[in-house]
Design a protein around this motif. Sequence first.
Motif, mmCIF file in Angstrom:
data_model
loop_
_atom_site.group_PDB
_atom_site.id
_atom_site.type_symbol
_atom_site.label_atom_id
_atom_site.label_comp_id
_atom_site.label_asym_id
_atom_site.label_seq_id
_atom_site.Cartn_x
_atom_site.Cartn_y
_atom_site.Cartn_z
ATOM 1 N N TYR A 32 -4.657 -6.196 0.733
ATOM 2 C CA TYR A 32 -5.534 -7.258 0.225
ATOM 3 C C TYR A 32 -6.615 -6.700 -0.688
ATOM 4 O O TYR A 32 -6.890 -7.240 -1.758
ATOM 5 N N TYR A 33 -7.258 -5.597 -0.281
ATOM 6 C CA TYR A 33 -8.305 -5.014 -1.116
ATOM 7 C C TYR A 33 -7.741 -4.500 -2.435
ATOM 8 O O TYR A 33 -8.389 -4.617 -3.468
ATOM 9 N N GLN A 34 -6.533 -3.927 -2.386
ATOM 10 C CA GLN A 34 -5.916 -3.470 -3.636
ATOM 11 C C GLN A 34 -5.668 -4.641 -4.583
ATOM 12 O O GLN A 34 -5.893 -4.532 -5.784
ATOM 13 N N LEU A 35 -5.195 -5.747 -4.057
ATOM 14 C CA LEU A 35 -4.867 -6.895 -4.906
ATOM 15 C C LEU A 35 -6.093 -7.700 -5.331
ATOM 16 O O LEU A 35 -6.160 -8.185 -6.455
ATOM 17 N N ALA A 36 -7.059 -7.856 -4.438
ATOM 18 C CA ALA A 36 -8.167 -8.766 -4.710
ATOM 19 C C ALA A 36 -9.354 -8.104 -5.401
ATOM 20 O O ALA A 36 -10.042 -8.755 -6.187
ATOM 21 N N PHE A 37 -9.603 -6.825 -5.134
ATOM 22 C CA PHE A 37 -10.842 -6.224 -5.622
ATOM 23 C C PHE A 37 -10.658 -5.136 -6.671
ATOM 24 O O PHE A 37 -11.592 -4.837 -7.399
ATOM 25 N N PHE A 38 -9.497 -4.529 -6.731
ATOM 26 C CA PHE A 38 -9.299 -3.428 -7.668
ATOM 27 C C PHE A 38 -8.397 -3.876 -8.814
ATOM 28 O O PHE A 38 -7.378 -4.515 -8.596
ATOM 29 N N LYS A 39 -8.764 -3.517 -10.021
ATOM 30 C CA LYS A 39 -7.949 -3.852 -11.188
ATOM 31 C C LYS A 39 -6.730 -2.938 -11.291
ATOM 32 O O LYS A 39 -5.690 -3.326 -11.786
ATOM 33 N N ARG A 40 -6.872 -1.712 -10.852
ATOM 34 C CA ARG A 40 -5.759 -0.763 -10.865
ATOM 35 C C ARG A 40 -5.652 -0.122 -9.491
ATOM 36 O O ARG A 40 -6.544 -0.251 -8.659
ATOM 37 N N LYS A 41 -4.558 0.550 -9.265
ATOM 38 C CA LYS A 41 -4.339 1.164 -7.964
ATOM 39 C C LYS A 41 -5.243 2.379 -7.782
ATOM 40 O O LYS A 41 -5.297 3.253 -8.646
ATOM 41 N N ILE A 42 -5.934 2.435 -6.670
ATOM 42 C CA ILE A 42 -6.781 3.574 -6.327
ATOM 43 C C ILE A 42 -5.978 4.439 -5.359
ATOM 44 O O ILE A 42 -5.759 4.050 -4.210
ATOM 45 N N TRP A 43 -5.544 5.594 -5.821
ATOM 46 C CA TRP A 43 -4.640 6.426 -5.023
ATOM 47 C C TRP A 43 -5.338 7.029 -3.809
ATOM 48 O O TRP A 43 -4.720 7.199 -2.764
ATOM 49 N N VAL A 44 -6.606 7.350 -3.912
ATOM 50 C CA VAL A 44 -7.325 7.903 -2.757
ATOM 51 C C VAL A 44 -7.403 6.857 -1.648
ATOM 52 O O VAL A 44 -7.190 7.169 -0.469
ATOM 53 N N TYR A 45 -7.689 5.627 -2.026
ATOM 54 C CA TYR A 45 -7.749 4.535 -1.050
ATOM 55 C C TYR A 45 -6.386 4.331 -0.393
ATOM 56 O O TYR A 45 -6.292 4.156 0.820
ATOM 57 N N THR A 46 -5.331 4.364 -1.200
ATOM 58 C CA THR A 46 -3.977 4.204 -0.669
ATOM 59 C C THR A 46 -3.623 5.344 0.278
ATOM 60 O O THR A 46 -3.024 5.113 1.336
ATOM 61 N N LEU A 47 -4.012 6.548 -0.061
ATOM 62 C CA LEU A 47 -3.742 7.704 0.788
ATOM 63 C C LEU A 47 -4.480 7.603 2.125
ATOM 64 O O LEU A 47 -3.900 7.844 3.193
ATOM 65 N N ILE A 48 -5.745 7.221 2.077
ATOM 66 C CA ILE A 48 -6.527 7.080 3.312
ATOM 67 C C ILE A 48 -5.940 5.979 4.200
ATOM 68 O O ILE A 48 -5.823 6.145 5.418
#
Length: 128
Positions: A81-97
């Motif tokens: 949800y945070y990736q789709l709603a708040f970030f314009k592009r994929k944040i790889w550090v967030y995805t990794l965590i």
Amino acid sequence: MTFYELLKLFTYISPFLIGTTIVIGICYFKFIKREYQLLLLYLSICLISDLISRIIGVIYNNNLIIIVIFSFFELLFFSIYYQLAFFKRKIWVYTLIATVALIYIAWEIVDLWNVPPSEFQSYSRVIS
């Protein structure tokens, strides 16, 4: 009716309100923003986990594992949800965590099959 019977009836307020919200959300589904549509999915996850925990609690007299399983799906949902709603592009550090945290929770679910209910610590184990 005793006070405790009245309190037991109050436990049915939560699934009733969530179910009512889901029905209203489905009626207005095409008129609401995408973020709210996704939150409707989260409410559905909450309602399903509540109903499953009540059924498992009646059958097995122990529904503690549902806390950890729900936290897995909750973290999975909110990381997407945070990736789709708040970030314009994929944040790889967030995805990794988020992936590491999901692996940890999945490990906890597997590990909890050997823990008796008297030793279960629901709030000290899951970190989501």
